[in-house]
Motif scaffolding. Structure first.
Motif, PDB file in Angstrom:
ATOM      1  N   UNK A 122      -7.919   8.235  10.868  1.00 17.49           N
ATOM      2  CA  UNK A 122      -8.647   9.500  11.027  1.00 17.49           C
ATOM      3  C   UNK A 122      -8.862  10.207   9.686  1.00 17.49           C
ATOM      4  N   UNK A 123      -8.475   9.547   8.590  1.00 16.64           N
ATOM      5  CA  UNK A 123      -8.704  10.136   7.270  1.00 16.64           C
ATOM      6  C   UNK A 123      -7.700  11.190   6.882  1.00 16.64           C
ATOM      7  N   UNK A 124      -6.538  11.240   7.549  1.00 14.90           N
ATOM      8  CA  UNK A 124      -5.489  12.176   7.144  1.00 14.90           C
ATOM      9  C   UNK A 124      -4.688  11.615   5.974  1.00 14.90           C
ATOM     10  N   UNK A 125      -4.555  10.295   5.925  1.00 12.52           N
ATOM     11  CA  UNK A 125      -3.948   9.584   4.809  1.00 12.52           C
ATOM     12  C   UNK A 125      -4.970   8.600   4.248  1.00 12.52           C
ATOM     13  N   UNK A 126      -4.721   8.143   3.027  1.00 18.61           N
ATOM     14  CA  UNK A 126      -5.544   7.092   2.444  1.00 18.61           C
ATOM     15  C   UNK A 126      -4.675   6.146   1.642  1.00 18.61           C
ATOM     16  N   UNK A 127      -5.156   4.930   1.497  1.00 20.99           N
ATOM     17  CA  UNK A 127      -4.494   3.912   0.687  1.00 20.99           C
ATOM     18  C   UNK A 127      -5.554   3.266  -0.192  1.00 20.99           C
ATOM     19  N   UNK A 128      -5.161   2.608  -1.284  1.00 21.05           N
ATOM     20  CA  UNK A 128      -6.153   1.959  -2.157  1.00 21.05           C
ATOM     21  C   UNK A 128      -7.052   0.985  -1.421  1.00 21.05           C
ATOM     22  N   UNK A 129      -6.547   0.329  -0.371  1.00 20.13           N
ATOM     23  CA  UNK A 129      -7.361  -0.642   0.356  1.00 20.13           C
ATOM     24  C   UNK A 129      -8.467   0.016   1.166  1.00 20.13           C
ATOM     25  N   UNK A 130      -8.309   1.304   1.494  1.00 19.70           N
ATOM     26  CA  UNK A 130      -9.334   2.009   2.272  1.00 19.70           C
ATOM     27  C   UNK A 130      -9.309   3.487   1.884  1.00 19.70           C
ATOM     28  N   UNK A 131      -9.856   3.826   0.708  1.00 23.58           N
ATOM     29  CA  UNK A 131      -9.854   5.228   0.277  1.00 23.58           C
ATOM     30  C   UNK A 131     -10.776   6.084   1.132  1.00 23.58           C
ATOM     31  N   UNK A 132     -10.463   7.368   1.219  1.00 25.43           N
ATOM     32  CA  UNK A 132     -11.277   8.328   1.964  1.00 25.43           C
ATOM     33  C   UNK A 132     -12.264   8.980   0.997  1.00 25.43           C
ATOM     34  N   UNK A 133     -13.543   8.978   1.309  1.00 26.08           N
ATOM     35  CA  UNK A 133     -14.523   9.592   0.400  1.00 26.08           C
ATOM     36  C   UNK A 133     -14.375  11.107   0.359  1.00 26.08           C
ATOM     37  N   UNK A 134     -14.830  11.698  -0.728  1.00 19.69           N
ATOM     38  CA  UNK A 134     -14.828  13.155  -0.835  1.00 19.69           C
ATOM     39  C   UNK A 134     -15.891  13.728   0.087  1.00 19.69           C
ATOM     40  N   UNK A 135     -15.598  14.842   0.755  1.00 21.03           N
ATOM     41  CA  UNK A 135     -16.596  15.447   1.642  1.00 21.03           C
ATOM     42  C   UNK A 135     -17.840  15.869   0.873  1.00 21.03           C
ATOM     43  N   UNK A 136     -19.008  15.873   1.511  1.00 26.44           N
ATOM     44  CA  UNK A 136     -20.229  16.306   0.825  1.00 26.44           C
ATOM     45  C   UNK A 136     -20.138  17.749   0.392  1.00 26.44           C
ATOM     46  N   UNK A 137     -20.635  18.027  -0.814  1.00 26.67           N
ATOM     47  CA  UNK A 137     -20.650  19.388  -1.365  1.00 26.67           C
ATOM     48  C   UNK A 137     -19.259  19.994  -1.450  1.00 26.67           C
ATOM     49  N   UNK A 147       0.838  -1.203   0.000  1.00 27.45           N
ATOM     50  CA  UNK A 147       0.000   0.000   0.000  1.00 27.45           C
ATOM     51  C   UNK A 147       0.875   1.256   0.000  1.00 27.45           C
ATOM     52  N   UNK A 148       0.478   2.236  -0.806  1.00 23.78           N
ATOM     53  CA  UNK A 148       1.241   3.485  -0.912  1.00 23.78           C
ATOM     54  C   UNK A 148       0.371   4.642  -0.431  1.00 23.78           C
ATOM     55  N   UNK A 149       0.534   5.050   0.805  1.00 23.80           N
ATOM     56  CA  UNK A 149      -0.344   6.090   1.363  1.00 23.80           C
ATOM     57  C   UNK A 149      -0.100   7.466   0.754  1.00 23.80           C
TER      58      UNK A 149
END
Length: 516
Positions: free
Chosen positions: A499-514, A409-411
């Motif tokens: 906490x969603x400060x980093x993301x990896x392909x195995x667990x991407x962080x969704x884009x915030x609403x709006x 995984x490459x954060x």
């Protein structure tokens, strides 16, 4: 006189509802158009003219403005003007259905009997809030016990924002009020949607709203929690139940027993019987942490023997203590009259704090241990944020070490992450880095204190390096010493991922609403 006769709106023939829909469509009475004209993004918690709104407040010159003035603002409009702008057939249909009636002060004008507005692609009628132009109304205004809970409040908006709508699903909304969640589900492709409530008044509004939107696959049923649903099972269950503690029951939409949990508890207890395997239940309410168990443990207890079948994700929006609960229940902003009895009452129930939360129960923990996760919610909570907390919990629950879980995984840093560095002056007045804090507000809220090497680590997390490469780069930059291992870096990366400060392909962080 039957109970239906006393409701402001009437169930009429299909052609009357078709004419009313045509009137609303021709007048572009949709959320996007109306919200833009009112200077807002949505119609959740919108102000009416009586509440000081200045947009769309001038002379009524088109059909959309006429519909807003009549149906949203609740202000009278000359019948001739309404017919000229909106069409005589449409206005006649709204009159036949009980939406518009002659104004008592001037019969040549029309006034609405309900508030009717668009949201999320559907039209919703609800009881009119107790306010008229030029009249100041306080908290002492009397409302009927069975008043229909409004669909356009901030609280309802928060509830709707957490829902995941699945095409082809059999959906149930409990404590539905207007039936807004069930109707949105129907619009989004549900095979069948049910809306239930304990009051006949709400059920009448649910049926009327379904007919207005032209839905034939929405069923409205009177039910006290699950009492009217014997033998029925669902793929999705949504609930925004009453949750205000009450020793004396005043309002059906609000009051929920001595601890505020009477309805929520019964809903969760019924899920083993009514939620299908693979199904989800999403609720927004207030529950309590107690001296003998936190809220997430108590929810699991309500599931009984079926608890191992359910994953639980809870996002805590805010919390308050017993004194604040007393003020909320009694509507007293100051003074302490009666506070001792309430505090003793809460103490006897072992209540430590009240927690306003959105939680989801997923019935798919088959062949593995269920996950239970409780996180602090950010300013915006949506279904994607709930799903992120679930996916991350599943990622960690897979077992092994952080280093093993992150193999390959490459954060990379998530846009919007805040980094605050801390420095201290030494005896030579030189500034030394002593630590850092990462702050996130979506998909969860967190402020995490980190070691001095964290800023350099975040700089290196560009999606091009895996954990061993990050460790090597930190060593080359002199940011860490020989005592820091690849495993240590992996643990720090996982903390930032959680906490969603980093993301990896195995667990991407969704884009915030709006895009917020």
């Amino acid at each position: 006189m039957t109970p239906v006769d006393v409701y402001p709106i009437r169930l009429g023939p299909a052609d009357a509802f078709a004419a009313a829909r045509d009137c609303l469509e021709r007048g572009q009475f949709e959320e996007r158009v109306v919200a833009r004209r009112l200077g807002r993004e949505t119609l959740i918690d919108f102000p009416r003219l009586a509440e000081g709104r200045t947009t769309l407040a001038g002379p009524v010159e088109d059909a959309n403005a006429a519909l807003v003035r009549l149906l949203i603002d609740g202000e009278p409009l000359p019948a001739a003007r309404a017919e000229a702008l909106c069409g005589a057939a449409g206005i006649a249909a709204l009159r036949d259905l009980g939406v518009l009636v002659p104004d008592g002060d001037d019969p040549s004008r029309l006034v609405a009997t309900v508030l009717l507005a668009p949201t999320h692609g559907v039209w919703i009628a609800q009881d009119t809030p107790p306010r008229r132009a030029g009249v100041e109304v306080g908290s002492t205004v009397s409302m009927a016990r069975d008043v229909v809970f409004p669909a356009f409040t901030e609280l309802t908006g928060q509830f709707l924002g957490t829902l995941e709508f699945a095409a082809g699903a059999r959906v149930l909304e409990l404590c539905a009020g207007t039936g807004v969640a069930a109707l949105i589900a129907a619009r989004r492709g549900a095979a069948e949607a049910w809306a239930t409530d304990i009051t006949e008044r709400s059920v009448h509004f649910e049926r009327w709203n379904a007919a207005l939107n032209g839905f034939t696959h929405v069923r409205a049923v009177r039910s006290d929690a699950w009492d009217g649903l014997a033998g029925e099972t669902f793929d999705r269950v949504y609930a925004h139940p009453p949750y205000v503690p009450a020793l004396t029951h005043v309002y059906d939409y609000r009051d929920a027993g001595e601890d505020g949990e009477h309805v929520s508890r019964r809903i969760v207890q019924g899920l083993p019987e009514h939620l299908r395997p693979g199904g989800r239940c999403a609720m927004t309410c207030a529950l309590t942490d107690r001296t003998d168990a936190p809220v997430e443990q108590r929810i699991r207890g309500w599931l009984g023997d079926a608890a191992p079948e359910f994953d639980l994700v809870l996002l805590q929006r805010r919390d308050w203590d017993a004194l604040h609960a007393f003020r909320s229940v009694t509507r007293r902003k100051e003074g302490y009259a009666g506070v001792e009895a309430w505090l003793e009452h809460f103490h006897a129930l072992r209540i430590e704090r009240f927690v306003h939360c959105s939680f989801e129960l997923r019935r798919d923990a088959v062949g593995r241990r269920p996950v239970t996760v409780r996180r602090r919610a950010g300013a915006r909570v949506d279904a994607a944020a709930v799903d992120f907390a679930y996916r991350w919990a599943r990622h960690v629950a897979a077992g092994g070490t952080a280093e093993a879980r992150l193999t390959g995984q490459r954060p990379r840093v998530v846009p919007g992450t805040q980094l605050r560095t801390s420095r201290r002056a030494d005896e030579r007045r030189h500034w030394l880095a002593v630590g850092a804090t990462v702050v996130t507000d979506y998909p969860v809220a967190a402020a995490v204190d980190l070691p001095p090497a964290a800023p350099k680590l975040l700089e290196l997390c560009d999606g091009a390096r895996d954990v061993p490469a990050l460790h090597a780069a930190l060593r080359r930059a002199g940011a860490v010493g020989n005592d820091v291992t690849v495993a240590n870096v992996a643990e720090l990366v996982e903390l930032l991922l959680s906490v969603g400060a980093l993301e990896v392909p195995a667990c991407p962080v969704p884009a915030p609403p709006n895009g917020t």
